[in-house]
Design a protein around this motif. Structure first.
Motif, PDB file in Angstrom:
ATOM      1  N   SER A 115      17.271   7.505  62.882  1.00 51.66           N
ATOM      2  CA  SER A 115      15.486   7.202  62.319  1.00 51.66           C
ATOM      3  C   SER A 115      16.098   6.397  61.126  1.00 51.66           C
ATOM      4  N   VAL A 116      15.131   5.197  61.310  1.00 53.22           N
ATOM      5  CA  VAL A 116      15.196   4.285  60.208  1.00 53.22           C
ATOM      6  C   VAL A 116      13.686   3.752  59.714  1.00 53.22           C
ATOM      7  N   HIS A 117      13.511   3.802  58.376  1.00 58.74           N
ATOM      8  CA  HIS A 117      12.295   3.178  57.696  1.00 58.74           C
ATOM      9  C   HIS A 117      12.419   2.187  56.908  1.00 58.74           C
ATOM     10  N   TYR A 118      11.689   1.097  56.848  1.00 55.78           N
ATOM     11  CA  TYR A 118      11.820   0.318  55.689  1.00 55.78           C
ATOM     12  C   TYR A 118      10.195   0.070  55.128  1.00 55.78           C
ATOM     13  N   LEU A 119       9.821   0.711  54.113  1.00 57.47           N
ATOM     14  CA  LEU A 119       8.502   0.739  53.755  1.00 57.47           C
ATOM     15  C   LEU A 119       8.481  -0.101  52.250  1.00 57.47           C
ATOM     16  N   GLN A 120       7.235  -0.564  52.149  1.00 56.09           N
ATOM     17  CA  GLN A 120       6.699  -1.140  50.887  1.00 56.09           C
ATOM     18  C   GLN A 120       5.258  -1.089  50.783  1.00 56.09           C
ATOM     19  N   GLN A 121       4.839  -1.117  49.637  1.00 57.40           N
ATOM     20  CA  GLN A 121       3.414  -0.884  49.543  1.00 57.40           C
ATOM     21  C   GLN A 121       2.685  -1.848  48.935  1.00 57.40           C
ATOM     22  N   TRP A 122       3.066  -3.127  48.532  1.00 62.57           N
ATOM     23  CA  TRP A 122       2.244  -4.317  48.044  1.00 62.57           C
ATOM     24  C   TRP A 122       1.219  -4.654  48.607  1.00 62.57           C
TER      25      TRP A 122
ATOM     26  N   ASP B 137      10.591  -9.746  57.921  1.00 64.98           N
ATOM     27  CA  ASP B 137      10.558  -9.661  56.617  1.00 64.98           C
ATOM     28  C   ASP B 137      11.267  -8.541  56.170  1.00 64.98           C
ATOM     29  N   LEU B 138      11.083  -7.204  56.726  1.00 66.06           N
ATOM     30  CA  LEU B 138      11.628  -6.063  56.635  1.00 66.06           C
ATOM     31  C   LEU B 138      12.480  -5.513  57.755  1.00 66.06           C
ATOM     32  N   GLY B 139      11.878  -5.642  58.818  1.00 67.60           N
ATOM     33  CA  GLY B 139      12.517  -5.034  60.051  1.00 67.60           C
ATOM     34  C   GLY B 139      13.760  -5.683  60.488  1.00 67.60           C
ATOM     35  N   ALA B 140      13.956  -7.093  59.832  1.00 59.73           N
ATOM     36  CA  ALA B 140      15.347  -7.561  60.317  1.00 59.73           C
ATOM     37  C   ALA B 140      16.423  -6.884  59.583  1.00 59.73           C
ATOM     38  N   HIS B 141      15.979  -6.424  58.259  1.00 64.70           N
ATOM     39  CA  HIS B 141      17.195  -5.528  57.609  1.00 64.70           C
ATOM     40  C   HIS B 141      17.565  -4.330  58.332  1.00 64.70           C
ATOM     41  N   MET B 142      16.238  -3.402  58.951  1.00 66.08           N
ATOM     42  CA  MET B 142      16.676  -2.516  59.736  1.00 66.08           C
ATOM     43  C   MET B 142      17.799  -2.565  60.754  1.00 66.08           C
ATOM     44  N   ILE B 143      17.063  -3.639  61.549  1.00 65.17           N
ATOM     45  CA  ILE B 143      18.077  -4.199  62.846  1.00 65.17           C
ATOM     46  C   ILE B 143      19.553  -4.343  62.455  1.00 65.17           C
ATOM     47  N   ASP B 144      19.749  -5.216  61.399  1.00 63.07           N
ATOM     48  CA  ASP B 144      21.023  -5.480  60.880  1.00 63.07           C
ATOM     49  C   ASP B 144      21.933  -4.486  60.334  1.00 63.07           C
TER      50      ASP B 144
ATOM     51  N   THR C 194       8.552  -0.101  59.815  1.00 64.05           N
ATOM     52  CA  THR C 194       8.504  -0.832  58.807  1.00 64.05           C
ATOM     53  C   THR C 194       6.965  -1.270  58.387  1.00 64.05           C
ATOM     54  N   SER C 195       6.756  -1.065  57.137  1.00 62.56           N
ATOM     55  CA  SER C 195       5.101  -1.251  56.859  1.00 62.56           C
ATOM     56  C   SER C 195       5.444  -2.026  55.314  1.00 62.56           C
ATOM     57  N   ARG C 196       4.459  -2.713  55.169  1.00 66.36           N
ATOM     58  CA  ARG C 196       4.243  -3.575  53.756  1.00 66.36           C
ATOM     59  C   ARG C 196       2.780  -2.610  53.197  1.00 66.36           C
ATOM     60  N   ASN C 197       2.523  -1.614  54.052  1.00 69.00           N
ATOM     61  CA  ASN C 197       1.115  -1.067  53.387  1.00 69.00           C
ATOM     62  C   ASN C 197       1.312   0.514  53.194  1.00 69.00           C
ATOM     63  N   ALA C 198       2.541   0.686  52.879  1.00 71.75           N
ATOM     64  CA  ALA C 198       3.022   2.175  52.577  1.00 71.75           C
ATOM     65  C   ALA C 198       2.856   2.684  51.340  1.00 71.75           C
ATOM     66  N   VAL C 199       1.597   2.998  50.732  1.00 71.69           N
ATOM     67  CA  VAL C 199       1.346   3.463  49.576  1.00 71.69           C
ATOM     68  C   VAL C 199       2.472   4.550  49.037  1.00 71.69           C
ATOM     69  N   GLY C 200       2.895   4.076  47.746  1.00 73.07           N
ATOM     70  CA  GLY C 200       3.867   5.068  47.292  1.00 73.07           C
ATOM     71  C   GLY C 200       5.424   4.804  47.568  1.00 73.07           C
ATOM     72  N   PHE C 201       5.618   3.775  48.097  1.00 75.99           N
ATOM     73  CA  PHE C 201       7.061   3.413  48.532  1.00 75.99           C
ATOM     74  C   PHE C 201       7.040   1.925  47.848  1.00 75.99           C
ATOM     75  N   ALA C 202       7.776   1.661  46.688  1.00 79.52           N
ATOM     76  CA  ALA C 202       8.055   0.391  46.294  1.00 79.52           C
ATOM     77  C   ALA C 202       8.972  -0.730  47.135  1.00 79.52           C
ATOM     78  N   ASN C 203      10.167  -0.007  47.628  1.00 75.85           N
ATOM     79  CA  ASN C 203      11.189  -0.407  48.425  1.00 75.85           C
ATOM     80  C   ASN C 203      12.175   0.423  48.901  1.00 75.85           C
ATOM     81  N   ASP C 204      11.816   1.011  49.985  1.00 72.15           N
ATOM     82  CA  ASP C 204      12.712   2.136  50.489  1.00 72.15           C
ATOM     83  C   ASP C 204      13.150   1.729  51.855  1.00 72.15           C
ATOM     84  N   LEU C 205      14.437   1.328  52.022  1.00 68.90           N
ATOM     85  CA  LEU C 205      15.176   1.401  53.349  1.00 68.90           C
ATOM     86  C   LEU C 205      15.779   2.480  53.536  1.00 68.90           C
TER      87      LEU C 205
END
Length: 351
Positions: A154-161, A186-193, A249-260
């Motif tokens: 289970s992998v998530h990468y969440l940002q809120q900005w 932007d973020l999903g590439a990191h999850m895959i890697d 992965t989302s850049r609309n995840a309120v409450g998450f500054a940068n969470d992989l």
């Protein structure tokens, strides 16, 4: 190309926010010195030159790549320009550290692969989460069989900005022409890697992409621009060993500054790592003779911290650097991103 142990001269392309991170990493390495800078903004370029005491200043990246006083290139530019800079470095035999995603499109990656196969160069891709101590420790534990065979992840990468709440203005990251994709690249590439770093090669993917904010104001203006990239990307993957991964992965995840966060479920236990906890991981294992499991917060032992650019300079000198993200990792990553994009919205309607 094998370089000597003498100090390597670095040309830095792109002086935006991420450049400061790379400059800080380089400042920790004795055998590297920045000798040339490149940026399209003349004021930013001049200011950085004065601050870093660098006099070789360029407005176009072809010139800095061809500078004989530059041994290696570090490129931190919008995705649209990745492919052309990689191509230049291949043609001029210049070792390169390029940011992710590898390219804006897989067609670009395929063309580069043909050039690279004919004339390979040392090349690192900026998959920086391979250099978080907790992630490196987790990789070792997985390879040592501590959690058995991997069954699912289970992998998530969440940002809120990017959420409506913040009224974030339009930038190149919201343009398909400039970025190739949105949160996915932007973020999903990191999850895959990260999953590939942990040993999971991808077999198939099925994805969903959505844009929540269809237009955004230009900075300091009321005029708007259409957004044509994804705000959220979700996909399911089957790995070659039969394991299944669920990714969001989302850049609309309120409450998450940068969470992989990556949770790896094995036949003997589970490991969870998060970039917000770089020096520890969570580990679950069954209590002897019981169905209940205990969870332990495990500190990362000494020796797992590592400077990514130190590894890049080792690659530039022709050394073998196990675990370093290379050209091939970037190419495979882009192939997977492309497959997710092509698979999106191919689901079966149940209305």
């Amino acid at each position: 190309m094998v370089m000597s142990k003498q100090q390597l001269r670095i040309g830095l392309i792109g002086l935006g926010g991420m450049a400061n991170h790379h400059i800080r990493l380089l400042s920790q390495i004795e055998d590297a010195v920045i000798t040339a800078l490149c940026d399209v903004n003349a004021d930013v370029l001049q200011s950085a030159g004065e601050r870093l005491q660098v006099t070789a200043l360029y407005r176009d990246y072809a010139s800095i790549v061809q500078d004989p006083n530059v041994d290696c290139i570090i490129s931190i530019v919008p995705n649209k320009f990745h492919a052309e800079i990689i191509e230049l470095c291949i043609k001029h035999g210049k070792p390169l550290m390029t940011e992710k995603p590898f390219t804006a499109t897989f067609a670009e990656a395929e063309a580069l692969k043909r050039l690279y196969d004919a004339s390979p160069i040392p090349c690192m891709v900026g998959f920086s989460y391979r250099y978080i101590p907790a992630f490196r420790y987790a990789k070792d534990l997985i390879e040592q069989g501590e959690i058995g065979d991997i069954r699912h992840l289970s992998v998530h990468y969440l940002q809120q900005w990017g959420a409506e709440l913040f009224d974030t203005p339009y930038s190149w990251r919201f343009s398909k022409e400039m970025s190739g994709s949105g949160a996915l690249g932007d973020l999903g590439a990191h999850m895959i890697d990260t999953v590939r770093y942990f040993g999971g090669e991808f077999r198939s993917v099925t994805g969903v992409l959505r844009t929540f904010v269809p237009e955004r104001k230009l900075p300091g203006q009321e005029e708007t621009r259409n957004v044509d990239v994804d705000d959220i990307a979700a996909f399911v993957a089957t790995l070659r060993d039969g394991a299944v991964g669920v990714f969001t992965t989302s850049r609309n995840a309120v409450g998450f500054a940068n969470d992989l966060k990556v949770t790896v479920f094995g036949t003997k236990g589970t490991i969870e790592v998060s970039c917000e906890r770089p020096n520890e991981l969570k580990r679950w294992a069954p209590l002897q003779g019981e169905l209940d499991s205990n969870v332990a917060v495990v500190p990362v032992p000494e020796g797992y911290a590592r400077n990514q650019l130190s590894d890049f300079l080792r690659l530039a000198r022709g050394e073998d650097v196990p675990g370093a993200p290379t050209f091939l990792d970037g190419y495979i990553n882009q192939k997977i991103l492309d497959a997710i994009i092509r698979s999106a919205d191919q689901g079966v309607n149940i209305d």
